[in-house]
Design a protein around this motif. Structure first.
Motif, PDB file in Angstrom:
ATOM      1  N   VAL A  23     -14.065  31.237  14.523  1.00  0.00           N
ATOM      2  CA  VAL A  23     -14.769  32.132  15.617  1.00  0.00           C
ATOM      3  C   VAL A  23     -13.902  32.129  16.788  1.00  0.00           C
ATOM      4  CG1 VAL A  23     -15.990  30.096  16.532  1.00  0.00           C
ATOM      5  CG2 VAL A  23     -16.953  32.196  16.708  1.00  0.00           C
ATOM      6  N   CYS A  24     -14.045  33.623  17.527  1.00  0.00           N
ATOM      7  CA  CYS A  24     -13.499  33.655  18.760  1.00  0.00           C
ATOM      8  C   CYS A  24     -14.646  33.116  19.881  1.00  0.00           C
ATOM      9  CB  CYS A  24     -13.204  35.234  18.852  1.00  0.00           C
ATOM     10  SG  CYS A  24     -12.848  35.481  20.965  1.00  0.00           S
ATOM     11  N   LEU A  25     -14.157  32.323  20.688  1.00  0.00           N
ATOM     12  CA  LEU A  25     -14.930  31.810  21.726  1.00  0.00           C
ATOM     13  C   LEU A  25     -15.158  32.688  22.873  1.00  0.00           C
ATOM     14  CD1 LEU A  25     -13.390  28.277  22.267  1.00  0.00           C
ATOM     15  CD2 LEU A  25     -15.166  28.943  20.537  1.00  0.00           C
ATOM     16  N   ALA A  26     -14.523  33.787  22.971  1.00  0.00           N
ATOM     17  CA  ALA A  26     -14.707  35.003  23.946  1.00  0.00           C
ATOM     18  C   ALA A  26     -15.780  35.724  23.457  1.00  0.00           C
ATOM     19  CB  ALA A  26     -13.400  35.471  24.301  1.00  0.00           C
ATOM     20  N   CYS A  27     -15.555  36.549  22.334  1.00  0.00           N
ATOM     21  CA  CYS A  27     -16.601  37.488  21.940  1.00  0.00           C
ATOM     22  C   CYS A  27     -17.207  37.129  20.635  1.00  0.00           C
ATOM     23  CB  CYS A  27     -15.709  38.762  21.443  1.00  0.00           C
ATOM     24  SG  CYS A  27     -14.606  38.660  19.980  1.00  0.00           S
ATOM     25  N   HIS A  53      -6.944  33.633  13.208  1.00  0.00           N
ATOM     26  CA  HIS A  53      -5.949  34.409  13.886  1.00  0.00           C
ATOM     27  C   HIS A  53      -5.453  33.601  15.290  1.00  0.00           C
ATOM     28  CE1 HIS A  53      -7.105  38.150  11.958  1.00  0.00           C
ATOM     29  NE2 HIS A  53      -8.135  37.757  11.740  1.00  0.00           N
ATOM     30  N   HIS A  54      -4.103  34.035  15.519  1.00  0.00           N
ATOM     31  CA  HIS A  54      -3.580  33.344  16.694  1.00  0.00           C
ATOM     32  C   HIS A  54      -4.073  34.031  18.028  1.00  0.00           C
ATOM     33  CE1 HIS A  54      -0.757  30.671  14.796  1.00  0.00           C
ATOM     34  NE2 HIS A  54      -0.402  31.412  14.038  1.00  0.00           N
ATOM     35  N   ARG A  55      -4.543  35.294  17.604  1.00  0.00           N
ATOM     36  CA  ARG A  55      -5.343  36.020  18.950  1.00  0.00           C
ATOM     37  C   ARG A  55      -6.214  36.725  18.289  1.00  0.00           C
ATOM     38  NH1 ARG A  55      -1.730  40.381  22.536  1.00  0.00           N
ATOM     39  NH2 ARG A  55      -3.272  40.919  24.117  1.00  0.00           N
ATOM     40  N   CYS A  56      -7.475  36.980  18.934  1.00  0.00           N
ATOM     41  CA  CYS A  56      -8.440  37.692  18.449  1.00  0.00           C
ATOM     42  C   CYS A  56      -8.194  39.014  18.381  1.00  0.00           C
ATOM     43  CB  CYS A  56      -9.547  37.195  19.337  1.00  0.00           C
ATOM     44  SG  CYS A  56     -11.124  38.356  18.941  1.00  0.00           S
ATOM     45  N   VAL A 100      -9.266  31.566  19.408  1.00  0.00           N
ATOM     46  CA  VAL A 100      -9.907  31.620  18.075  1.00  0.00           C
ATOM     47  C   VAL A 100      -9.853  30.182  17.726  1.00  0.00           C
ATOM     48  CG1 VAL A 100      -9.670  32.563  15.787  1.00  0.00           C
ATOM     49  CG2 VAL A 100      -9.097  33.763  17.843  1.00  0.00           C
ATOM     50  N   ARG A 101     -10.860  29.605  17.257  1.00  0.00           N
ATOM     51  CA  ARG A 101     -10.991  28.059  16.991  1.00  0.00           C
ATOM     52  C   ARG A 101     -11.925  27.942  15.701  1.00  0.00           C
ATOM     53  NH1 ARG A 101     -10.617  25.477  21.866  1.00  0.00           N
ATOM     54  NH2 ARG A 101      -8.960  26.803  23.063  1.00  0.00           N
ATOM     55  N   CYS A 102     -11.639  26.760  15.020  1.00  0.00           N
ATOM     56  CA  CYS A 102     -12.441  26.669  13.882  1.00  0.00           C
ATOM     57  C   CYS A 102     -14.014  26.340  14.222  1.00  0.00           C
ATOM     58  CB  CYS A 102     -12.111  25.163  13.068  1.00  0.00           C
ATOM     59  SG  CYS A 102     -12.943  25.083  11.767  1.00  0.00           S
TER      60      CYS A 102
END
Ligand SMILES: [Zn+2]
Length: 55
Positions: free
Chosen positions: A24-28, A36-39, A47-49
């Motif tokens: 999950v992307c913590l930002a969006c 992904h290394h970058r969302c 992007v974290r588990c």
């Protein structure tokens, strides 16, 4: 039903979602099947588990 299953139910986190999109992307808050290394949606690097961030 085991303790882990009940914990998932309490957290409100979809088991299906966890299995198919564990990151999950913590930002969006977009979820992904791969980490992904970058969302690709918002460009965030957070992007974290999903297992680590569900609370
Ligand atoms: Zn994002």
């Amino acid at each position: 039903m085991g303790v882990i299953d009940r914990a998932k139910a309490v957290s409100g986190f979809s088991e299906t979602q966890e299995e198919t999109r564990p990151y999950v992307c913590l930002a969006c808050e977009t979820t992904f099947e791969i980490q992904h290394h970058r969302c690709p949606v918002c460009g965030s690097f957070d992007v974290r588990c999903a297992k680590w961030v569900q609370d």
